[in-house]
Design a protein around this motif. Structure first.
Motif, PDB file in Angstrom:
ATOM      1  N   ALA A  51       1.208  -1.331  -0.340  1.00 30.02           N
ATOM      2  CA  ALA A  51       0.082  -0.188  -0.005  1.00 30.02           C
ATOM      3  C   ALA A  51       0.790   1.216   0.221  1.00 30.02           C
ATOM      4  CB  ALA A  51      -0.512   0.298   1.395  1.00 30.02           C
ATOM      5  N   LEU A  52       1.711   1.660   0.523  1.00 33.91           N
ATOM      6  CA  LEU A  52       2.738   2.540   0.742  1.00 33.91           C
ATOM      7  C   LEU A  52       3.916   2.874  -0.052  1.00 33.91           C
ATOM      8  CD1 LEU A  52       3.500   2.411   4.755  1.00 33.91           C
ATOM      9  CD2 LEU A  52       2.693   4.106   3.489  1.00 33.91           C
ATOM     10  N   SER A  53       4.184   1.648  -0.584  1.00 32.61           N
ATOM     11  CA  SER A  53       5.149   1.498  -1.906  1.00 32.61           C
ATOM     12  C   SER A  53       3.786   1.888  -3.635  1.00 32.61           C
ATOM     13  CB  SER A  53       5.518   0.517  -2.407  1.00 32.61           C
ATOM     14  OG  SER A  53       4.710  -0.749  -3.062  1.00 32.61           O
ATOM     15  N   SER A  54       2.779   1.930  -3.557  1.00 33.75           N
ATOM     16  CA  SER A  54       2.142   1.873  -4.652  1.00 33.75           C
ATOM     17  C   SER A  54       1.940   2.863  -4.692  1.00 33.75           C
ATOM     18  CB  SER A  54       1.110   1.423  -4.386  1.00 33.75           C
ATOM     19  OG  SER A  54      -0.080   2.012  -3.348  1.00 33.75           O
ATOM     20  N   LEU A  58      10.109   5.402  -7.643  1.00 34.27           N
ATOM     21  CA  LEU A  58      10.660   4.388  -8.778  1.00 34.27           C
ATOM     22  C   LEU A  58      11.311   3.715  -7.559  1.00 34.27           C
ATOM     23  CD1 LEU A  58       8.462   2.847 -10.250  1.00 34.27           C
ATOM     24  CD2 LEU A  58       9.889   3.961 -12.832  1.00 34.27           C
ATOM     25  N   GLY A  59      12.834   3.928  -7.984  1.00 38.93           N
ATOM     26  CA  GLY A  59      13.577   2.512  -7.429  1.00 38.93           C
ATOM     27  C   GLY A  59      12.716   2.210  -6.182  1.00 38.93           C
ATOM     28  N   LEU A  60      13.196   3.117  -4.464  1.00 38.20           N
ATOM     29  CA  LEU A  60      12.833   2.790  -3.802  1.00 38.20           C
ATOM     30  C   LEU A  60      11.670   1.974  -3.845  1.00 38.20           C
ATOM     31  CD1 LEU A  60      15.377   4.815  -3.525  1.00 38.20           C
ATOM     32  CD2 LEU A  60      14.282   4.806  -1.531  1.00 38.20           C
ATOM     33  N   GLY A  61      10.895   2.458  -4.463  1.00 34.94           N
ATOM     34  CA  GLY A  61       9.085   2.144  -3.998  1.00 34.94           C
ATOM     35  C   GLY A  61       9.401   0.294  -4.816  1.00 34.94           C
ATOM     36  N   LEU A  95       9.268  -5.152  -2.701  1.00 35.69           N
ATOM     37  CA  LEU A  95       9.470  -6.367  -2.716  1.00 35.69           C
ATOM     38  C   LEU A  95      10.689  -6.584  -1.399  1.00 35.69           C
ATOM     39  CD1 LEU A  95      11.019  -6.295  -6.379  1.00 35.69           C
ATOM     40  CD2 LEU A  95       9.349  -7.532  -5.311  1.00 35.69           C
ATOM     41  N   GLY A  96      10.424  -5.924  -0.680  1.00 33.70           N
ATOM     42  CA  GLY A  96      10.850  -6.050   0.877  1.00 33.70           C
ATOM     43  C   GLY A  96      12.314  -6.042   0.778  1.00 33.70           C
ATOM     44  N   VAL A  97      12.821  -4.872  -0.034  1.00 33.88           N
ATOM     45  CA  VAL A  97      14.207  -5.774  -0.170  1.00 33.88           C
ATOM     46  C   VAL A  97      14.894  -4.155   0.988  1.00 33.88           C
ATOM     47  CG1 VAL A  97      16.889  -4.772  -1.603  1.00 33.88           C
ATOM     48  CG2 VAL A  97      14.180  -6.294  -2.652  1.00 33.88           C
ATOM     49  N   PRO A 119      16.053   1.011   5.879  1.00 35.67           N
ATOM     50  CA  PRO A 119      16.842   1.780   5.395  1.00 35.67           C
ATOM     51  C   PRO A 119      16.043   2.196   4.807  1.00 35.67           C
ATOM     52  CG  PRO A 119      17.961   0.276   4.675  1.00 35.67           C
ATOM     53  CD  PRO A 119      16.598  -0.423   6.218  1.00 35.67           C
ATOM     54  N   LEU A 120      15.573   1.812   3.300  1.00 40.20           N
ATOM     55  CA  LEU A 120      14.529   2.743   2.683  1.00 40.20           C
ATOM     56  C   LEU A 120      13.011   3.343   3.181  1.00 40.20           C
ATOM     57  CD1 LEU A 120      15.571   0.429  -0.189  1.00 40.20           C
ATOM     58  CD2 LEU A 120      16.676   2.533   0.117  1.00 40.20           C
TER      59      LEU A 120
END
Length: 146
Positions: free
Chosen positions: A23-26, A66-69, A74-76, A80-81
């Motif tokens: 939800a947060l990354s979307s 886009l990258g950090l999202g 993906l849970g990577v 820190p991110l």
């Protein structure tokens, strides 16, 4: 006497953390993809909001959103991110949603967006504190937490 709480079960917690990450990354993925798909529009928006170095700001926004999202989804490197995204979200609130300089409905609209950013940052900090949960990408260098 302790009562049963579904939040205290590992499966529920891991599922909730997966949902929170998605939800947060979307928000970041959708907005980052939009900026990548319409780079000139992103630069124009950065110019309109008086962001410093609009062309560079658009590139940074694409990489971060886009990258950090995607990494967050993906849970990577979630801890820190999520903190980096929280700080980014607070900074963009002040750059893009300075409602205190506006009036009328525009002020109201920008105030909503400003506090939405602050709320999202709070969710990201909570996610950083909680960790990614079990449902994430993990490799030999990234052991999954249980």
């Amino acid at each position: 006497m302790a009562s049963y709480s579904p939040v205290r079960t590992s499966a529920w917690r891991d599922s909730a953390l997966l949902f929170a990450r998605l939800a947060l990354s979307s928000l970041f993925i959708v907005m980052g993809w939009g900026k990548l798909s319409d780079y000139s529009g992103a630069v124009a928006y950065m110019t309109q909001t008086s962001a410093p170095f609009p062309a560079l700001a658009a590139i940074v926004a694409i990489i971060v959103e886009l990258g950090l999202g995607l990494a967050l989804a993906l849970g990577v490197l979630v801890e820190p991110l999520a903190i980096v995204l929280a700080l980014y979200t607070i900074v963009t609130a002040f750059i893009g949603h300075h409602f205190w300089t506006m009036s009328g409905m525009l002020r109201y609209d920008m105030m909503i967006h400003f506090y939405k950013n602050i709320s999202v940052a709070g969710g990201l900090i909570a996610l950083a504190a909680a960790g990614p949960g079990r449902y994430r990408l993990a490799g030999p260098h990234m052991p999954a937490r249980t």
